[in-house]
Design a protein around this motif. Structure first.
Motif, PDB file in Angstrom:
ATOM      1  N   ILE A  77       0.894  -1.535  -0.080  1.00 34.02           N
ATOM      2  CA  ILE A  77       0.110   0.148  -0.052  1.00 34.02           C
ATOM      3  C   ILE A  77       1.180   1.143  -0.358  1.00 34.02           C
ATOM      4  O   ILE A  77       0.269   2.149  -0.084  1.00 34.02           O
ATOM      5  CB  ILE A  77      -0.893  -0.174   1.434  1.00 34.02           C
ATOM      6  N   GLY A  78       1.906   1.490   0.127  1.00 31.95           N
ATOM      7  CA  GLY A  78       2.897   1.987  -0.364  1.00 31.95           C
ATOM      8  C   GLY A  78       3.909   2.385   0.209  1.00 31.95           C
ATOM      9  O   GLY A  78       4.604   0.958   0.340  1.00 31.95           O
ATOM     10  N   GLU A  79       5.380   2.807  -0.743  1.00 33.41           N
ATOM     11  CA  GLU A  79       6.666   3.221  -0.355  1.00 33.41           C
ATOM     12  C   GLU A  79       7.220   4.479   0.326  1.00 33.41           C
ATOM     13  O   GLU A  79       6.886   4.892  -0.001  1.00 33.41           O
ATOM     14  CB  GLU A  79       6.781   2.923  -1.553  1.00 33.41           C
ATOM     15  N   GLY A  80       8.150   3.586   1.576  1.00 28.89           N
ATOM     16  CA  GLY A  80       8.738   4.449   2.458  1.00 28.89           C
ATOM     17  C   GLY A  80       9.528   5.064   1.806  1.00 28.89           C
ATOM     18  O   GLY A  80      10.771   4.111   1.415  1.00 28.89           O
ATOM     19  N   GLY A  81      10.892   5.839   2.794  1.00 28.77           N
ATOM     20  CA  GLY A  81      12.287   5.959   2.332  1.00 28.77           C
ATOM     21  C   GLY A  81      12.417   4.248   2.276  1.00 28.77           C
ATOM     22  O   GLY A  81      13.747   4.172   1.359  1.00 28.77           O
ATOM     23  N   PHE A  82      12.161   4.006   2.743  1.00 33.43           N
ATOM     24  CA  PHE A  82      13.745   2.845   3.770  1.00 33.43           C
ATOM     25  C   PHE A  82      12.534   1.326   3.291  1.00 33.43           C
ATOM     26  O   PHE A  82      13.124   1.092   4.073  1.00 33.43           O
ATOM     27  CB  PHE A  82      13.922   3.425   4.775  1.00 33.43           C
ATOM     28  N   GLY A  83      11.702   1.057   2.720  1.00 36.50           N
ATOM     29  CA  GLY A  83      10.446   0.281   2.726  1.00 36.50           C
ATOM     30  C   GLY A  83       9.404  -0.258   2.388  1.00 36.50           C
ATOM     31  O   GLY A  83       9.076   1.128   2.317  1.00 36.50           O
ATOM     32  N   VAL A  85       5.669  -1.172   2.934  1.00 37.79           N
ATOM     33  CA  VAL A  85       4.045  -0.784   3.602  1.00 37.79           C
ATOM     34  C   VAL A  85       3.393  -1.673   3.208  1.00 37.79           C
ATOM     35  O   VAL A  85       2.864  -1.333   2.149  1.00 37.79           O
ATOM     36  CB  VAL A  85       3.760   0.580   4.314  1.00 37.79           C
ATOM     37  N   ALA A 103      -1.539  -2.737   9.046  1.00 30.89           N
ATOM     38  CA  ALA A 103      -0.276  -1.764   7.787  1.00 30.89           C
ATOM     39  C   ALA A 103       1.112  -2.343   8.228  1.00 30.89           C
ATOM     40  O   ALA A 103       1.463  -1.715   9.813  1.00 30.89           O
ATOM     41  CB  ALA A 103      -0.720   0.130   8.262  1.00 30.89           C
ATOM     42  N   LYS A 105       5.142  -2.656   7.741  1.00 30.61           N
ATOM     43  CA  LYS A 105       6.215  -1.713   7.205  1.00 30.61           C
ATOM     44  C   LYS A 105       7.803  -3.102   7.557  1.00 30.61           C
ATOM     45  O   LYS A 105       7.831  -3.370   7.788  1.00 30.61           O
ATOM     46  CB  LYS A 105       6.709  -0.494   7.999  1.00 30.61           C
ATOM     47  N   LEU A 114       2.792  -0.844  11.555  1.00 29.18           N
ATOM     48  CA  LEU A 114       2.352   0.407  11.875  1.00 29.18           C
ATOM     49  C   LEU A 114       1.552   1.386  12.337  1.00 29.18           C
ATOM     50  O   LEU A 114       1.460   2.391  13.102  1.00 29.18           O
ATOM     51  CB  LEU A 114       2.627   1.072  10.614  1.00 29.18           C
ATOM     52  N   ASN A 115       0.380   0.655  12.627  1.00 35.07           N
ATOM     53  CA  ASN A 115      -1.028   0.698  12.212  1.00 35.07           C
ATOM     54  C   ASN A 115      -1.750  -0.767  12.712  1.00 35.07           C
ATOM     55  O   ASN A 115      -1.389  -1.040  12.117  1.00 35.07           O
ATOM     56  CB  ASN A 115      -1.498   1.837  11.352  1.00 35.07           C
TER      57      ASN A 115
HETATM   58  N1  LIG Z   1      -0.885   3.419   8.452  1.00 35.05           N
HETATM   59  C1  LIG Z   1      -1.489   2.867   7.005  1.00 35.05           C
HETATM   60  N2  LIG Z   1      -2.262   3.144   6.517  1.00 35.05           N
HETATM   61  C2  LIG Z   1      -2.632   2.763   4.969  1.00 35.05           C
HETATM   62  N3  LIG Z   1      -1.061   3.206   4.057  1.00 35.05           N
HETATM   63  C3  LIG Z   1       0.109   3.524   4.947  1.00 35.05           C
HETATM   64  C4  LIG Z   1       0.337   3.515   6.552  1.00 35.05           C
HETATM   65  N4  LIG Z   1       1.445   3.819   6.858  1.00 35.05           N
HETATM   66  C5  LIG Z   1       1.822   3.749   5.934  1.00 35.05           C
HETATM   67  N5  LIG Z   1       1.335   4.044   4.720  1.00 35.05           N
HETATM   68  C6  LIG Z   1       1.113   3.802   3.160  1.00 35.05           C
HETATM   69  O1  LIG Z   1       3.034   4.047   3.435  1.00 35.05           O
HETATM   70  C7  LIG Z   1       3.241   4.808   2.777  1.00 35.05           C
HETATM   71  C8  LIG Z   1       5.086   4.812   3.807  1.00 35.05           C
HETATM   72  O2  LIG Z   1       5.055   4.781   4.338  1.00 35.05           O
HETATM   73  P1  LIG Z   1       5.759   4.943   5.306  1.00 35.05           P
HETATM   74  O3  LIG Z   1       5.838   5.501   7.063  1.00 35.05           O
HETATM   75  O4  LIG Z   1       7.436   3.511   5.267  1.00 35.05           O
HETATM   76  O5  LIG Z   1       7.023   6.711   4.923  1.00 35.05           O
HETATM   77  P2  LIG Z   1       8.195   7.558   5.215  1.00 35.05           P
HETATM   78  O6  LIG Z   1       7.686   8.402   6.584  1.00 35.05           O
HETATM   79  O7  LIG Z   1       8.277   7.533   3.887  1.00 35.05           O
HETATM   80  O8  LIG Z   1       9.187   6.155   5.580  1.00 35.05           O
HETATM   81  P3  LIG Z   1       9.877   6.310   5.663  1.00 35.05           P
HETATM   82  O9  LIG Z   1      10.818   6.303   7.097  1.00 35.05           O
HETATM   83  O10 LIG Z   1      11.149   4.323   5.080  1.00 35.05           O
HETATM   84  O11 LIG Z   1      10.530   7.084   5.042  1.00 35.05           O
HETATM   85  C9  LIG Z   1       2.983   5.878   3.027  1.00 35.05           C
HETATM   86  O12 LIG Z   1       3.357   6.991   2.151  1.00 35.05           O
HETATM   87  C10 LIG Z   1       1.204   5.904   2.880  1.00 35.05           C
HETATM   88  O13 LIG Z   1       0.755   5.319   1.391  1.00 35.05           O
END
Ligand SMILES: Nc1ncnc2c1ncn2[C@@H]1O[C@H](COP(=O)(O)OP(=O)(O)OP(=O)(O)O)[C@@H](O)[C@H]1O
Length: 136
Positions: A77-83, A85, A103, A105, A114-115
């Protein structure tokens, strides 16, 4: 990270556990729920805290793996900077027809929830976030 659902309290703690895939991982609860093997750690304080609150739900690594269909692309459902989700659905233990959405990661072998939310929210649902090392 400890989160009360109604945002009454929020503070953060991170733990990392190195272990192998065959063991049970608790990913949304405190380390204190693990059996204590080290005699030095068997203080009365630890044992008292190890009593699981009645509203605490423990997610195991296997549950999270199954819920995310082994961390497959469909659950992404999403890509963070380091992984990445992933979303997942886990059956409630108390109410088998209720579902818990999570959710999760996965980031370079580090897994964390995460949640999570439930179709039947508990009035004071404590969420404990823990980061663990896994081999998937
Ligand atoms: N609880 C959630 N419900 C739905 N989507 C989520 C949730 N948490 C994260 N996502 C999705 O995953 C994506 C990446 O979340 P993440 O928390 O990894 O972001 P980030 O702050 O860029 O992470 P990083 O610390 O790796 O840089 C978000 O932009 C969102 O699209």
């Amino acid at each position: 990270m400890f989160l009360l659902q109604n945002d009454e309290l929020e503070y953060e703690t991170k733990t990392q556990t190195k272990s192998t895939q065959s063991e049970t991982f608790y990913t949304a609860c405190s380390d204190l729920n693990r059996p204590v093997h080290n005699d030095h750690a068997k203080t009365s304080e630890v044992l008292n805290l190890a009593e699981k609150p009645s509203n605490m739900r423990v997610f195991t690594f296997d549950e999270l793996k199954e819920a995310t269909k082994k961390f497959c692309r469909d659950s992404d459902i999403g890509e963070g900077g380091f992984g990445t989700v992933y979303k997942g659905v886990i059956k409630s233990l108390e109410h088998p027809f209720d579902e818990i959405q999570v959710a999760v990661k996965l980031s370079n072998g580090l897994l964390s929830v995460l949640n999570c939310s439930s179709s039947r929210p508990l009035p004071r649902w404590m969420f404990v976030r823990e980061e663990i090392r896994v081999f998937v």
